[in-house]
Design a protein around this motif. Structure first.
Motif, PDB file in Angstrom:
ATOM      1  N   PRO A 140       0.851  -1.204  -0.023  1.00 23.86           N
ATOM      2  CA  PRO A 140       0.046   0.072   0.171  1.00 23.86           C
ATOM      3  C   PRO A 140       0.898   1.271  -0.100  1.00 23.86           C
ATOM      4  N   ASP A 162      -4.329   4.532  -7.645  1.00 23.22           N
ATOM      5  CA  ASP A 162      -5.050   5.711  -6.866  1.00 23.22           C
ATOM      6  C   ASP A 162      -4.322   7.137  -7.336  1.00 23.22           C
ATOM      7  N   ALA A 184      -3.097   2.824  -3.497  1.00 25.61           N
ATOM      8  CA  ALA A 184      -3.554   3.461  -2.598  1.00 25.61           C
ATOM      9  C   ALA A 184      -3.001   3.054  -1.292  1.00 25.61           C
ATOM     10  N   PRO A 185      -2.668   4.021  -0.324  1.00 29.39           N
ATOM     11  CA  PRO A 185      -2.129   3.844   0.973  1.00 29.39           C
ATOM     12  C   PRO A 185      -3.223   3.165   1.848  1.00 29.39           C
ATOM     13  N   LEU A 186      -2.943   2.412   2.958  1.00 28.94           N
ATOM     14  CA  LEU A 186      -3.861   1.885   3.855  1.00 28.94           C
ATOM     15  C   LEU A 186      -4.492   2.765   4.456  1.00 28.94           C
ATOM     16  N   LYS A 187      -5.953   2.676   4.756  1.00 30.92           N
ATOM     17  CA  LYS A 187      -6.502   3.875   5.531  1.00 30.92           C
ATOM     18  C   LYS A 187      -6.421   3.136   6.773  1.00 30.92           C
ATOM     19  N   ALA A 188      -6.929   4.154   7.742  1.00 34.27           N
ATOM     20  CA  ALA A 188      -6.520   3.811   9.264  1.00 34.27           C
ATOM     21  C   ALA A 188      -7.494   2.533   9.525  1.00 34.27           C
ATOM     22  N   ASN A 189      -8.586   2.203   8.977  1.00 37.64           N
ATOM     23  CA  ASN A 189      -9.440   1.186   9.666  1.00 37.64           C
ATOM     24  C   ASN A 189      -9.191  -0.188   8.780  1.00 37.64           C
ATOM     25  N   ASP A 190      -8.037  -0.063   8.025  1.00 38.89           N
ATOM     26  CA  ASP A 190      -7.657  -0.989   6.923  1.00 38.89           C
ATOM     27  C   ASP A 190      -6.521  -2.164   7.716  1.00 38.89           C
ATOM     28  N   SER A 191      -5.975  -1.637   8.946  1.00 39.75           N
ATOM     29  CA  SER A 191      -4.765  -2.223   9.497  1.00 39.75           C
ATOM     30  C   SER A 191      -5.262  -3.667   9.968  1.00 39.75           C
ATOM     31  N   HIS A 195     -12.874  -2.490  14.789  1.00 41.11           N
ATOM     32  CA  HIS A 195     -13.576  -1.011  14.741  1.00 41.11           C
ATOM     33  C   HIS A 195     -13.924  -0.608  16.352  1.00 41.11           C
TER      34      HIS A 195
END
Length: 196
Positions: A140, A162, A184-191, A195
Motif C-alpha cells: 500500500p 490511486d 492507494a495507501p492503507l486507510k486507518a481502518n484497513d490495518s 473497529h
C-alpha cells in the motif's frame, strides 16, 4: 562494447523482447527515479533491466540494506548485469515476480517497481496478467514507474492506481512516456484492528 552497440545487437537478434534500438538516455533515467523515496524503499524491483543504465542509477540511490530484485530475459545481458552488480538478485522472467518476492525472508511486498518492459509487444493476456501481478505485489502506497513509447497502458493504469501522472521525455531515442503510479495507501481502518 558500448551499451548502445550492445543494445542494438540484442535488438537485431530479438526486437520483440528488447523493444527499442537504444538504451535509455540519462534524461529518461532521471525521470524514472526522481519520484522514489529511496530512504523509505525496503524492497525495490526492476523489470526489463537491459544493459543496466537504470539498474546502475537504482543501485546508486537505494539504501545499502534494501533488497533489490531485477529481471532481464536476455541471458547474456543478465549474465553481464550479475557480474557488474553482485549484490542485486537477478532473474530471467518478470512473470515470476510474485514467486520471487514471496521467497523473501522478510515477507514484504515491493515498495517500488520500475519497469522498462515493452508491454506493447506482449499479448493482451500477458500484459493484463503482469500488470495485475505488479499491482498485487506492491505494498500500500507503493510506486510503479514505467516508460513506454505509446499510451497503450494509460487506461489500465488510470483505472488501477490511486495516483497517476505522466510525462513525455523528448530527449530519448525514441521519445518516451514515463508513467508514475501509486497504489492507494492503507486507510486507518484497513490495518486489521477492530473497529471502535
Amino acid at each position: 562494447m558500448s551499451p548502445s552497440w550492445l543494445f542494438l545487437r540484442h535488438f537485431m537478434r530479438s526486437p520483440v523482447s528488447i523493444g527499442s534500438i537504444m538504451p535509455s538516455s540519462r534524461y529518461l533515467v532521471a525521470a524514472m527515479v526522481h519520484r522514489v523515496d529511496w530512504q523509505q524503499a525496503n524492497v525495490v524491483m526492476e523489470l526489463g533491466a537491459g544493459t543496466g543504465v537504470i539498474t546502475q542509477e537504482i543501485n546508486d540511490l537505494r539504501r545499502r540494506d534494501s533488497i533489490f530484485l531485477s529481471f532481464e530475459y536476455e541471458d547474456s545481458m543478465r549474465g553481464d548485469l550479475t557480474h557488474r552488480f553482485p549484490d542485486v538478485g537477478f532473474y530471467k522472467d518478470a512473470f515470476l515476480l510474485k514467486e520471487k518476492i514471496a521467497d523473501l525472508p522478510s515477507g514484504e511486498g515491493a515498495d517500488c517497481i520500475i519497469s522498462g518492459l515493452p508491454f506493447a509487444n506482449f499479448s493482451p493476456q500477458q500484459r493484463d496478467q503482469l500488470l495485475a501481478d505488479i499491482h498485487q505485489v506492491l505494498n500500500p502506497g507503493g510506486l510503479f514507474v514505467a516508460f513506454q513509447y505509446t499510451r497503450q497502458l494509460q487506461p489500465f493504469l488510470v483505472s488501477s492506481f490511486d495516483e497517476f501522472n505522466s510525462q513525455k521525455v523528448w530527449a530519448n531515442i525514441p521519445p518516451a512516456f514515463v508513467y508514475l503510479c501509486r497504489k492507494a495507501p492503507l486507510k486507518a481502518n484497513d490495518s486489521g484492528a477492530p473497529h471502535a
